[in-house]
Design an enzyme around this catalytic site. Structure first.
Site, PDB file in Angstrom:
ATOM      1  N   CYS A   8       0.825  -1.178   0.018  1.00 35.35           N
ATOM      2  CA  CYS A   8       0.046   0.188   0.156  1.00 35.35           C
ATOM      3  C   CYS A   8       0.794   1.161  -0.093  1.00 35.35           C
ATOM      4  O   CYS A   8       2.132   1.070  -0.014  1.00 35.35           O
ATOM      5  CB  CYS A   8      -0.876  -0.009   1.264  1.00 35.35           C
ATOM      6  SG  CYS A   8      -1.723  -1.501   1.256  1.00 35.35           S
ATOM      7  N   ARG A  59      -4.829   1.521  -0.175  1.00 34.70           N
ATOM      8  CA  ARG A  59      -4.853   0.222  -0.096  1.00 34.70           C
ATOM      9  C   ARG A  59      -4.819  -0.592  -1.453  1.00 34.70           C
ATOM     10  O   ARG A  59      -5.480  -0.146  -2.385  1.00 34.70           O
ATOM     11  CB  ARG A  59      -5.984  -0.469   0.887  1.00 34.70           C
ATOM     12  CG  ARG A  59      -5.867  -1.739   0.683  1.00 34.70           C
ATOM     13  CD  ARG A  59      -7.329  -2.461   1.386  1.00 34.70           C
ATOM     14  NE  ARG A  59      -7.214  -3.990   1.610  1.00 34.70           N
ATOM     15  CZ  ARG A  59      -8.350  -4.844   1.872  1.00 34.70           C
ATOM     16  NH1 ARG A  59      -9.511  -4.077   1.953  1.00 34.70           N
ATOM     17  NH2 ARG A  59      -8.171  -5.941   1.979  1.00 34.70           N
ATOM     18  N   LEU A  60      -3.584  -1.595  -1.615  1.00 33.54           N
ATOM     19  CA  LEU A  60      -3.774  -2.480  -2.708  1.00 33.54           C
ATOM     20  C   LEU A  60      -4.094  -3.601  -2.133  1.00 33.54           C
ATOM     21  O   LEU A  60      -3.210  -4.406  -1.369  1.00 33.54           O
ATOM     22  CB  LEU A  60      -2.274  -2.517  -3.421  1.00 33.54           C
ATOM     23  CG  LEU A  60      -2.060  -3.505  -4.369  1.00 33.54           C
ATOM     24  CD1 LEU A  60      -2.921  -3.165  -5.849  1.00 33.54           C
ATOM     25  CD2 LEU A  60      -0.693  -3.575  -4.841  1.00 33.54           C
ATOM     26  N   ILE A  76      -4.228  -9.408   0.512  1.00 34.66           N
ATOM     27  CA  ILE A  76      -4.754 -10.418   1.549  1.00 34.66           C
ATOM     28  C   ILE A  76      -5.967 -10.183   2.497  1.00 34.66           C
ATOM     29  O   ILE A  76      -5.952  -9.019   2.784  1.00 34.66           O
ATOM     30  CB  ILE A  76      -3.654 -10.991   2.418  1.00 34.66           C
ATOM     31  CG1 ILE A  76      -2.471 -11.577   1.834  1.00 34.66           C
ATOM     32  CG2 ILE A  76      -4.203 -11.840   3.792  1.00 34.66           C
ATOM     33  CD1 ILE A  76      -1.158 -11.908   2.699  1.00 34.66           C
ATOM     34  N   GLY A 132       3.002  -3.462   2.981  1.00 37.92           N
ATOM     35  CA  GLY A 132       3.856  -4.508   2.902  1.00 37.92           C
ATOM     36  C   GLY A 132       3.209  -5.829   3.290  1.00 37.92           C
ATOM     37  O   GLY A 132       1.884  -5.867   2.860  1.00 37.92           O
ATOM     38  N   GLU A 133       3.775  -6.974   3.546  1.00 37.95           N
ATOM     39  CA  GLU A 133       3.246  -8.060   3.922  1.00 37.95           C
ATOM     40  C   GLU A 133       4.166  -8.747   5.060  1.00 37.95           C
ATOM     41  O   GLU A 133       5.298  -8.652   5.145  1.00 37.95           O
ATOM     42  CB  GLU A 133       3.508  -9.071   2.572  1.00 37.95           C
ATOM     43  CG  GLU A 133       2.738  -8.508   1.307  1.00 37.95           C
ATOM     44  CD  GLU A 133       1.220  -8.339   1.405  1.00 37.95           C
ATOM     45  OE1 GLU A 133       0.608  -8.937   2.292  1.00 37.95           O
ATOM     46  OE2 GLU A 133       0.580  -8.084   0.364  1.00 37.95           O
TER      47      GLU A 133
END
Length: 638
Positions: free
Chosen positions: A2, A47-48, A51, A74-75
């Site tokens: 994001c 936001r992208l 999940i 991030g992730e």
């Protein structure tokens, strides 16, 4: 993945909204704000969705008790295991997102949470109990985070352009950064081109309270402090395969389709080979560029190897052409990079990411980091060959340097050989750090204008790469010292920066399995011969992947990622160079000497000197200043 932004201090909500708009390309799926007027805290999020695609995963996100709020880019790859722990400890969850793991983990562990995270991240946590912010960036530096501390408060964002939307941020240039961009083509963190704006270093965190940074600390360091581990060859190969496979599997967790870069090199092909195993029956979608001009740079064409690897693996390969007609994209790249990085590879990343998005792919796996942790650059081979001449007396080595300076630059093989001895007169860490220089000090200093010369002469200048090496113990061998610099700076400050910025400009997330902390730690403790063995770099990677990939792909000569810099500088970029590096414009900017710039451009065009990267750096610096210093920063790009 994001875009984030925010502040604590005497700022208003309208600035928060504008900062959010400036990073909208990073997160086209949703937007949100957290605004606490009493505490003078604002958090923004674009936001992208990767999940948990539902509204329950919207950010900024509060924990169930309304105590802590996060804006996160991030992730977290181990979020599922952490979530199980937290549920067992009684923490409530309303989503399946990794962002909610962050707020609950912070409630339980405080700052200690940082040591538990496996992932790529940049985030800001707002703690209402003491009205503080915790900012942190992942240990390898996959995700960017900029910040600025002003008398009226503290600003932060995924991209520098968001911070510059506050008119009170001074636009004074950091002359040390100018020097770095000219020397290395990038600037080592924490500096940026703007003196008032810093990059949070990889593996670092900041605690902010009352609009001031109260504490700045490092929670992760590249693990070269480990002793080298004697390990049997067969066991080393087994461990490497297992670690790479596990890293790729972790990084393929997503609720959207995952694809991969496939340039035809060993790194991306290895990642694709492992990813194919975990594609859940779906055919893996891979992407690359066709850049025939690479042959003019003395490199072998990538595309035939990419196609060979794709056929062998049974994956789909989508190709986009990368040619000189795309030179006009350079200003667009500089805008999205936030930094005047002198490289054309960012344009390749943008083209591939856009192509992936057109095919419905929001996540791409990258082979970045393989060269930086397992060797692979020509500098690593050259450093290992130093044992044949480094013992020579200083006068002899100085003579080698003089001879290297006389080599004609028109022949790629001779040009590379001369670079190996360009700093032969230096000793120890100074020579190790010199392998990352693109513009030699004599040429660089000749280009300085009177203003820049005076500013640099009056400053307490440090050599940032030498400062980084000083943190390593003397027992760390030269090859690992150079790998440390590549991982700590070249990878984080250059490759990962442009990979993140250009992919996110079209709403694509890039994941980097070679940045997995277990794999990085394994690489650091490997015997040197398992990394660079004679003329073969990344030996363990190539040997381990022999059952998976054609030998021709594994053991081919290295090629840069579609970056025909010398060709473009002399041809396609010539009109832009003539305009932006004209004597009048250079004199008006005041950073460089107009006569020296013209002389360098002319000599490079004639082939008398090899200064294409230097000329490109000068051009990128001027383009950057035009966008970020001369007027209001455009919010919607260029």
């Amino acid at each position: 993945m994001c875009g984030i932004a925010g502040f604590q201090g005497d700022f208003d909500r309208r600035l928060l909204e504008r900062m959010s708009s400036s990073v909208a390309h990073r997160g086209p799926d949703d937007t949100g704000l957290c605004w606490d007027a009493e505490a003078l805290v604002g958090l923004a999020h674009r936001r992208l969705a990767i999940i948990d695609l539902t509204a329950a995963a919207r950010q900024p996100m509060w924990d169930a008790t309304g105590t802590v709020c996060v804006t996160f880019n991030g992730e977290i790859y181990n979020f599922a295991a952490l979530r199980e722990e937290l549920v067992a400890n009684g923490y409530a969850f309303r989503s399946r997102s990794d962002a909610e793991v962050l707020v609950n983990l912070y409630l339980r562990d405080g700052n200690g949470m940082l040591g538990r995270l496996d992932g790529m991240f940049a985030f800001a946590l707002y703690d209402t109990r003491d009205r503080s912010l915790l900012l942190a960036r992942d240990g390898i530096g996959v995700k960017p985070l900029y910040y600025c501390e002003l008398p009226k408060g503290f600003l932060f964002a995924s991209e520098l352009k968001a911070i510059l939307l506050d008119p009170s941020v001074p636009r004074d240039l950091d002359c040390g950064a100018v020097r770095s961009y000219l020397t290395y083509l990038w600037a080592p963190s924490p500096v940026t081109m703007i003196e008032a704006v810093r990059k949070l270093e990889p593996g670092c965190a900041i605690r902010v309270a009352d609009g001031r940074a109260q504490r700045h600390w490092r929670f992760y360091e590249l693990p070269y402090h480990q002793p080298i581990e004697p390990i049997p060859e067969r066991e080393a190969l087994r461990q490497y395969r297992a670690l790479l496979d596990a890293a790729v599997k972790r990084q393929m967790v997503a609720d959207v389709p995952v694809g991969a870069f496939l340039s035809g090199g060993c790194d991306s092909a290895s990642v694709a080979a492992m990813a194919r195993k975990h594609a859940n029956g779906e055919k893996l979608q891979c992407f690359t560029v066709d850049a025939p001009e690479q042959q003019d740079e003395g490199f072998v064409d990538d595309l035939p190897y990419a196609r060979q690897a794709a056929r062998h693996l049974g994956v789909d390969l989508h190709v986009i052409r990368f040619g000189g007609d795309m030179a006009d994209l350079l200003p667009k790249a500089i805008y999205h990079l936030d930094e005047p990085q002198a490289d054309l590879a960012p344009i390749s990343v943008w083209l591939v990411s856009r192509l992936a998005r057109e095919h419905g792919i929001k996540v791409l796996l990258s082979g970045a980091g393989g060269d930086d942790f397992f060797t692979g650059y020509r500098a690593h081979r050259a450093l290992m060959l130093e044992r044949f001449w480094s013992w020579l007396p200083s006068p002899v080595r100085k003579g080698m340097k003089v001879a290297a300076d006389q080599v004609p630059p028109s022949i790629p093989a001779l040009r590379r050989l001369s670079r190996a001895f360009q700093y032969a007169d230096l000793d120890g860490d100074a020579r190790i750090a010199s392998y990352l220089q693109w513009t030699e000090p004599r040429l660089r200093e000749d280009l300085y204008g009177s203003y820049l010369r005076e500013k640099l002469a009056g400053a307490a200048l440090t050599e940032p790469l030498l400062d980084s090496l000083a943190a390593l113990g003397p027992e760390v061998p030269p090859l690992n010292r150079l790998l440390y610099l590549h991982g700590r700076h070249f990878l984080a400050d250059h490759n990962l920066n442009y990979t993140d910025k250009m992919s996110m400009s079209v709403g694509v997330e890039v994941r980097v399995p070679f940045a997995d902390p277990e794999l990085v730690a394994f690489a650091a403790r490997l015997p040197l011969g398992f990394k660079q063995r004679g003329s073969v770099g990344k030996w363990i990677m190539k040997k381990a992947m022999e059952p998976y990939l054609p030998l021709g792909v594994l053991y081919r000569s290295k090629t840069g990622f579609a970056a025909p810099v010398r060709t473009w500088v002399k041809r396609e970029l010539a009109p832009m160079i003539q305009e932006f590096l004209s004597p009048e414009r250079v004199a008006m900017r005041g950073l460089f000497d107009p006569a020296a710039v013209k002389r360098t451009v002319d000599l490079n065009r004639q082939g008398t000197v090899d200064a294409s990267f230097t000329v490109l750096s000068l051009l990128c610096i001027e383009l950057w200043c035009t966008m970020f210093v001369d007027g209001p920063v455009p919010v919607a790009g260029v």
